[in-house]
Structures are given as structure tokens and as C-alpha cells.
Motif scaffolding. Sequence first.
Motif, PDB file in Angstrom:
ATOM      1  N   LYS A  21      -0.967   6.724  -3.350  1.00 25.84           N
ATOM      2  CA  LYS A  21       0.052   5.713  -3.647  1.00 25.84           C
ATOM      3  C   LYS A  21       0.926   5.441  -2.431  1.00 25.84           C
ATOM      4  CE  LYS A  21       0.602   6.019  -8.629  1.00 25.84           C
ATOM      5  NZ  LYS A  21       1.529   6.355  -9.731  1.00 25.84           N
ATOM      6  N   TRP A  22       1.251   6.511  -1.683  1.00 21.04           N
ATOM      7  CA  TRP A  22       2.089   6.347  -0.482  1.00 21.04           C
ATOM      8  C   TRP A  22       1.346   5.518   0.565  1.00 21.04           C
ATOM      9  CZ3 TRP A  22       1.299   8.023   4.577  1.00 21.04           C
ATOM     10  CH2 TRP A  22       2.401   7.890   5.418  1.00 21.04           C
ATOM     11  N   LEU A  23       0.015   5.758   0.675  1.00 25.93           N
ATOM     12  CA  LEU A  23      -0.775   4.989   1.647  1.00 25.93           C
ATOM     13  C   LEU A  23      -0.778   3.501   1.296  1.00 25.93           C
ATOM     14  CD1 LEU A  23      -4.077   6.755   2.700  1.00 25.93           C
ATOM     15  CD2 LEU A  23      -2.171   6.085   4.109  1.00 25.93           C
ATOM     16  N   LYS A  24      -0.857   3.194  -0.028  1.00 24.26           N
ATOM     17  CA  LYS A  24      -0.852   1.788  -0.448  1.00 24.26           C
ATOM     18  C   LYS A  24       0.524   1.168  -0.311  1.00 24.26           C
ATOM     19  CE  LYS A  24      -4.407   2.274  -3.999  1.00 24.26           C
ATOM     20  NZ  LYS A  24      -4.482   2.457  -5.474  1.00 24.26           N
ATOM     21  N   GLY A  25       1.568   1.988  -0.172  1.00 19.95           N
ATOM     22  CA  GLY A  25       2.924   1.470  -0.057  1.00 19.95           C
ATOM     23  C   GLY A  25       3.627   1.360  -1.388  1.00 19.95           C
ATOM     24  N   GLU A  26       3.075   2.000  -2.436  1.00 16.11           N
ATOM     25  CA  GLU A  26       3.725   1.916  -3.743  1.00 16.11           C
ATOM     26  C   GLU A  26       4.918   2.855  -3.840  1.00 16.11           C
ATOM     27  OE1 GLU A  26       0.686   2.651  -6.623  1.00 16.11           O
ATOM     28  OE2 GLU A  26      -0.523   0.938  -5.970  1.00 16.11           O
ATOM     29  N   ILE A  27       4.879   3.948  -3.059  1.00 17.59           N
ATOM     30  CA  ILE A  27       6.006   4.893  -3.066  1.00 17.59           C
ATOM     31  C   ILE A  27       6.689   4.824  -1.702  1.00 17.59           C
ATOM     32  CG2 ILE A  27       6.700   7.283  -3.296  1.00 17.59           C
ATOM     33  CD1 ILE A  27       4.226   7.787  -4.944  1.00 17.59           C
ATOM     34  N   PRO A  28       7.959   4.463  -1.635  1.00 19.08           N
ATOM     35  CA  PRO A  28       8.643   4.466  -0.345  1.00 19.08           C
ATOM     36  C   PRO A  28       8.953   5.889   0.125  1.00 19.08           C
ATOM     37  CG  PRO A  28      10.132   3.771  -2.079  1.00 19.08           C
ATOM     38  CD  PRO A  28       8.790   3.894  -2.699  1.00 19.08           C
ATOM     39  N   ASP A  29       9.271   6.001   1.406  1.00 21.20           N
ATOM     40  CA  ASP A  29       9.455   7.328   2.001  1.00 21.20           C
ATOM     41  C   ASP A  29      10.613   8.096   1.366  1.00 21.20           C
ATOM     42  OD1 ASP A  29       7.365   6.969   3.658  1.00 21.20           O
ATOM     43  OD2 ASP A  29       8.527   6.436   5.426  1.00 21.20           O
ATOM     44  N   ASN A  30      11.678   7.374   1.022  1.00 20.24           N
ATOM     45  CA  ASN A  30      12.880   8.088   0.561  1.00 20.24           C
ATOM     46  C   ASN A  30      12.765   8.576  -0.880  1.00 20.24           C
ATOM     47  OD1 ASN A  30      12.957   5.639  -0.675  1.00 20.24           O
ATOM     48  ND2 ASN A  30      14.742   4.874   0.452  1.00 20.24           N
ATOM     49  N   GLN A  31      11.703   8.187  -1.600  1.00 24.02           N
ATOM     50  CA  GLN A  31      11.537   8.676  -2.968  1.00 24.02           C
ATOM     51  C   GLN A  31      10.624   9.895  -3.043  1.00 24.02           C
ATOM     52  OE1 GLN A  31      10.381   5.651  -5.722  1.00 24.02           O
ATOM     53  NE2 GLN A  31      12.126   4.333  -5.220  1.00 24.02           N
ATOM     54  N   LEU A  32      10.167  10.392  -1.892  1.00 21.73           N
ATOM     55  CA  LEU A  32       9.273  11.553  -1.899  1.00 21.73           C
ATOM     56  C   LEU A  32      10.083  12.837  -1.988  1.00 21.73           C
ATOM     57  CD1 LEU A  32       6.844  10.492   0.946  1.00 21.73           C
ATOM     58  CD2 LEU A  32       6.254  10.692  -1.456  1.00 21.73           C
ATOM     59  N   ARG A  33       9.512  13.825  -2.692  1.00 26.16           N
ATOM     60  CA  ARG A  33      10.121  15.156  -2.678  1.00 26.16           C
ATOM     61  C   ARG A  33       9.763  15.837  -1.364  1.00 26.16           C
ATOM     62  NH1 ARG A  33       7.769  16.069  -7.846  1.00 26.16           N
ATOM     63  NH2 ARG A  33       6.486  17.621  -6.819  1.00 26.16           N
ATOM     64  N   ALA A  34      10.436  16.948  -1.100  1.00 26.72           N
ATOM     65  CA  ALA A  34      10.227  17.640   0.181  1.00 26.72           C
ATOM     66  C   ALA A  34       8.797  18.162   0.282  1.00 26.72           C
ATOM     67  CB  ALA A  34      11.219  18.779   0.317  1.00 26.72           C
ATOM     68  N   ASP A  35       8.256  18.724  -0.817  1.00 27.35           N
ATOM     69  CA  ASP A  35       6.897  19.275  -0.767  1.00 27.35           C
ATOM     70  C   ASP A  35       5.859  18.155  -0.642  1.00 27.35           C
ATOM     71  OD1 ASP A  35       7.751  18.455  -3.257  1.00 27.35           O
ATOM     72  OD2 ASP A  35       6.284  19.677  -4.335  1.00 27.35           O
ATOM     73  N   GLN A  36       6.131  17.009  -1.323  1.00 28.23           N
ATOM     74  CA  GLN A  36       5.211  15.870  -1.182  1.00 28.23           C
ATOM     75  C   GLN A  36       5.228  15.345   0.252  1.00 28.23           C
ATOM     76  OE1 GLN A  36       6.900  13.344  -4.145  1.00 28.23           O
ATOM     77  NE2 GLN A  36       5.561  14.101  -5.776  1.00 28.23           N
ATOM     78  N   ARG A  37       6.431  15.289   0.825  1.00 30.15           N
ATOM     79  CA  ARG A  37       6.540  14.835   2.214  1.00 30.15           C
ATOM     80  C   ARG A  37       5.773  15.768   3.153  1.00 30.15           C
ATOM     81  NH1 ARG A  37      10.587  11.593   4.284  1.00 30.15           N
ATOM     82  NH2 ARG A  37      11.667  11.793   2.304  1.00 30.15           N
ATOM     83  N   ALA A  38       5.885  17.075   2.899  1.00 30.90           N
ATOM     84  CA  ALA A  38       5.177  18.049   3.730  1.00 30.90           C
ATOM     85  C   ALA A  38       3.667  17.884   3.597  1.00 30.90           C
ATOM     86  CB  ALA A  38       5.592  19.465   3.328  1.00 30.90           C
ATOM     87  N   TYR A  39       3.198  17.660   2.356  1.00 29.63           N
ATOM     88  CA  TYR A  39       1.749  17.467   2.151  1.00 29.63           C
ATOM     89  C   TYR A  39       1.269  16.219   2.889  1.00 29.63           C
ATOM     90  CZ  TYR A  39      -2.657  16.543  -0.147  1.00 29.63           C
ATOM     91  OH  TYR A  39      -3.968  16.288  -0.386  1.00 29.63           O
ATOM     92  N   ILE A  40       2.041  15.114   2.772  1.00 28.04           N
ATOM     93  CA  ILE A  40       1.639  13.864   3.438  1.00 28.04           C
ATOM     94  C   ILE A  40       1.616  14.043   4.942  1.00 28.04           C
ATOM     95  CG2 ILE A  40       2.459  11.536   3.938  1.00 28.04           C
ATOM     96  CD1 ILE A  40       3.236  11.307   1.017  1.00 28.04           C
TER      97      ILE A  40
END
Length: 128
Positions: A21-40
Motif C-alpha cells: 500500500k505504501w508503494l502505491k501511495g495509499e499510505i502516507p509516510d506520517n501515518q506509519l508506525r515505527a515498526d512499519q517504517r523500519a520494515y519498509i
Amino acid sequence: MIKQYVDSIRRESQYKRVFRKWLKGEIPDNQLRADQRAYIQKTMKARMKRIKRRFRRQVELHMFLRNITVKPIGRLLRPLPVNWHEDFADGISYPHCPACDELAYQKDHCVFCGRRFSQWDTITGSGK
Ligand SMILES: [Zn+2]
């Protein structure tokens, strides 16, 4: 034991869904949790590494093919005088290869196409 394994797989699939979803642009950067951000960040780093490795391998193959085909042929052709003209619009003439019009980094031959230079005259700047 098995429950932990199932949980880890489930967590991984959730991360993958978020990543897609993040790759498609459906989730903006500021709505990610810390662990999701780390995985990405980890996944993107791995992808970039793979792309860079593939690109480097392609460049190496290209250079190898050029070195065994283009440069020997250029070396066999008759020498030409160096072509002097401006390249960076700074009023200074730079030596260029007469065959491929790349900058001449060597005095006797072109490092790109192997063409030999007949003369090198820096005083007149004409190369004749
Ligand atoms: Zn050249």
C-alpha cells in the motif's frame, strides 16, 4: 512454539500488505508506525542493493564487450588529428576524440573507442 511461528508469519504478511500500500501511495509516510517504517526501510534498502548489483553487473558486461570489440577495431583504424573545441562554455578548448567526440583523456589514443591520435599540439591548439 507453533503459535509464535504462526504469529510471526501473520505479522510478516501484514507488513507486506502495508509495504504494498505504501508503494502505491495509499499510505502516507506520517501515518506509519515505527515498526512499519523500519520494515519498509529495510525492504527498500535490500531492493536498492539488488538493483545496484544488477546495474553494476550490466555495466561490467557492457564494458567487457566494448573492450573486446569496439576498442580493438578503433585501434586498427588510421590515426586522426585531435579535435579541439569548447565543451563547457568556459572559453577553453579541450581535446576531443575525432571519432566519438568524447574528451581525450590520453595523448596517444581514445580511452572510449580506441582510435589513435596522429598528433598532439598544445601550443597551437589545433592538433594539426
Ligand atoms: Zn573515441
